[in-house]
Design a protein around this motif. Structure first.
Motif: not given
Length: 491
Positions: A367-377, A381-384, A398-411
């Protein structure tokens, strides 16, 4: 046919020719095997001189004009109009009387023009198909379209989608850039290039206040879009739709599959190999090659998808689905067994496929609240991973982190709803996310317009056709656009 009787009892006929009772002096309809001819003479009326604007009723002579009319399409229909030429008693200028059938200097009626323009509203039609229907040349139909259709850019919406479409080849680019209102589905504009310098030139011409009104923008993973959006849309969050993230990963999985197939493919004459051990090895490789080629679509299938076997629905990878004999493999298998065999062909393919499930989990459970943390995780995992392309994909995330997290923004989406029984309309507000499903649908229709016509060479004509077809509120001008010499030179 008696004119007075026709006018009094068949006024509907006059409407077919854009006429009223008081305008007609004489009308005669003659049907023949190869054409329908309508002979018309208008009432004598006082005319205004186009030069000095004086009134005159002096008739100099008559001239018969033959106008193609689309009253019927199975045979040609012609209006044979006996046009009067008037002479101005003030300046001696001679001119034709005004006629309600056709535009100036045209040999087809206004109704034919309107029918042509209405038919071109469909993406399935081309200038040639419409021309054949109304017995015109494709050049004439193109000219009608250019003269009556000119669709302006719409105002930038609150939520904007930007994507490219392979639809128009030019010296600058093979892609057109499509701008769509995410809420109304209307195309804001299309541009002949998606290159950074062209996008900068376009958005720099739009007033700053209008650009500030854009609150969110959805793009694919094309860096130029992100750079331009940050520079020219200061109040907008930038969102990369999950479809494009999945698409990047799927291309990498497919690349691993193809590389595995190349390694497994046995020699052409492997069945003639005398060495039994080698022949057995080639036999196994041939079966694995068959699986990767025949059932590659299973790698991209949504695990929640269903299949029907003997009128009963199952999850596509349910191990309890009834098994069917595969002649090539000589076994009874279901799709669960087949995907398991496919993943056994390569450790790298299995690792990459498992990463797809982790990506599914991220998008489905975040969700919007935890998307940033989940994406980092997910990135860690994929880097290993043991697969180089998956490690590279983790860098992309990693390069598109902010833009991927923004997909959870509600409008908020405001939708116009019409009651079919009463005809009353009201607006309903719903909560949604910006996604690219809409723009992919529009891109499909744009490609259809291009493919049906076997391509376009005139950019303005192609742009107007796309906007005219895809925007419901886009319409044609009643009177043709008069281009000046300067305008023609620019086009």
């Amino acid at each position: 046919m008696n004119a007075n009787a026709t006018l009094l009892s068949n006024e509907k006929i006059l409407e077919l020719f854009n006429l009223e009772h008081h305008q007609v002096q004489k009308i005669d309809i003659k049907g023949q095997s190869d054409a329908l001819n309508v002979y018309i003479t208008l009432q004598v009326e006082e005319q205004t001189c186009p030069i000095c604007e004086s009134k005159t009723s002096t008739i100099k002579d008559y001239s018969e004009k033959k106008l193609l009319h689309s009253l019927v399409t199975h045979i040609p229909c012609y209006i044979r109009y006996r046009a009067r030429r008037y002479k101005c008693t003030t300046c001696n200028k001679c001119f034709f009387e005004h006629n309600p059938f056709a535009y100036r200097n045209m040999k087809i009626t206004q109704l034919t023009v309107y029918n042509v323009l209405n038919d071109l509203k469909s993406p399935h039609e081309t200038f040639t198909t419409v021309a054949n229907r109304y017995r015109l040349s494709p050049t004439t139909v193109s000219s009608i379209f250019d003269s009556h259709v000119s669709v302006s850019r719409q105002k930038l919406p609150a939520y904007l989608l930007i994507d490219e479409c392979y639809a128009y080849h030019s010296d600058r680019s093979d892609y057109v850039c499509v701008l769509i209102d995410a809420m109304t589905k209307n195309i804001v504009d299309i541009l002949p290039s998606r290159k950074k310098q062209d996008l900068v030139a376009y958005f720099s011409q739009i007033p700053l206040e209008e650009r500030k009104g854009v609150l969110g923008i959805g793009i694919d993973m094309w860096y130029s879009y992100r750079v331009v959006a940050k520079q020219f849309l200061p109040n907008a969050f930038i969102s990369v739709d999950r479809f494009h993230v999945y698409s990047d990963l799927m291309k990498r999985i497919d690349s691993i599959r193809v590389d595995t197939m190349k390694k497994l493919k046995p020699p052409k004459n492997w069945k003639q190999t005398e060495d039994k051990v080698k022949r057995q090895e080639y036999y196994k490789r041939d079966q694995q090659y068959y699986l990767l080629k025949k059932f590659n679509w299973l790698l991209y299938k949504n695990p929640k998808a269903t299949t029907t076997v003997k009128d009963k629905k199952y999850n596509i990878f349910d191990p309890n689905v009834p098994k069917q004999r595969n002649k090539k493999l000589g076994k009874f298998l279901n799709l669960y067994d087949i995907i398991d065999l496919i993943l056994q062909t390569s450790n790298g393919l299995e690792d990459a496929y498992n990463m797809k499930f982790l990506l599914d989990q991220f998008f489905n459970e975040s969700k919007a609240e935890n998307a940033h943390e989940n994406l980092n995780t997910l990135i860690r995992v994929m880097a290993q991973s043991r697969v180089a392309s998956i490690v590279d994909f983790s860098r992309t995330l990693g390069k598109w982190k902010n833009e991927i997290v923004a997909t959870f923004n509600k409008v908020e989406k405001c939708t116009k709803v019409t009651n079919k029984k009463t005809g009353e309309t009201h607006y309903e507000v719903s909560i949604t996310h910006i996604n690219s499903a809409l723009i992919e649908n529009r891109n499909r229709i744009i490609k259809q317009i291009k493919n049906n016509a076997s391509g376009y060479r005139n950019w303005e004509r192609f742009r107007n056709r796309v906007l005219y077809v895809l925007n419901e509120d886009a319409t044609y001008r009643i009177n043709p656009i008069i281009k000046t010499t300067y305008d023609k030179g620019l086009s």
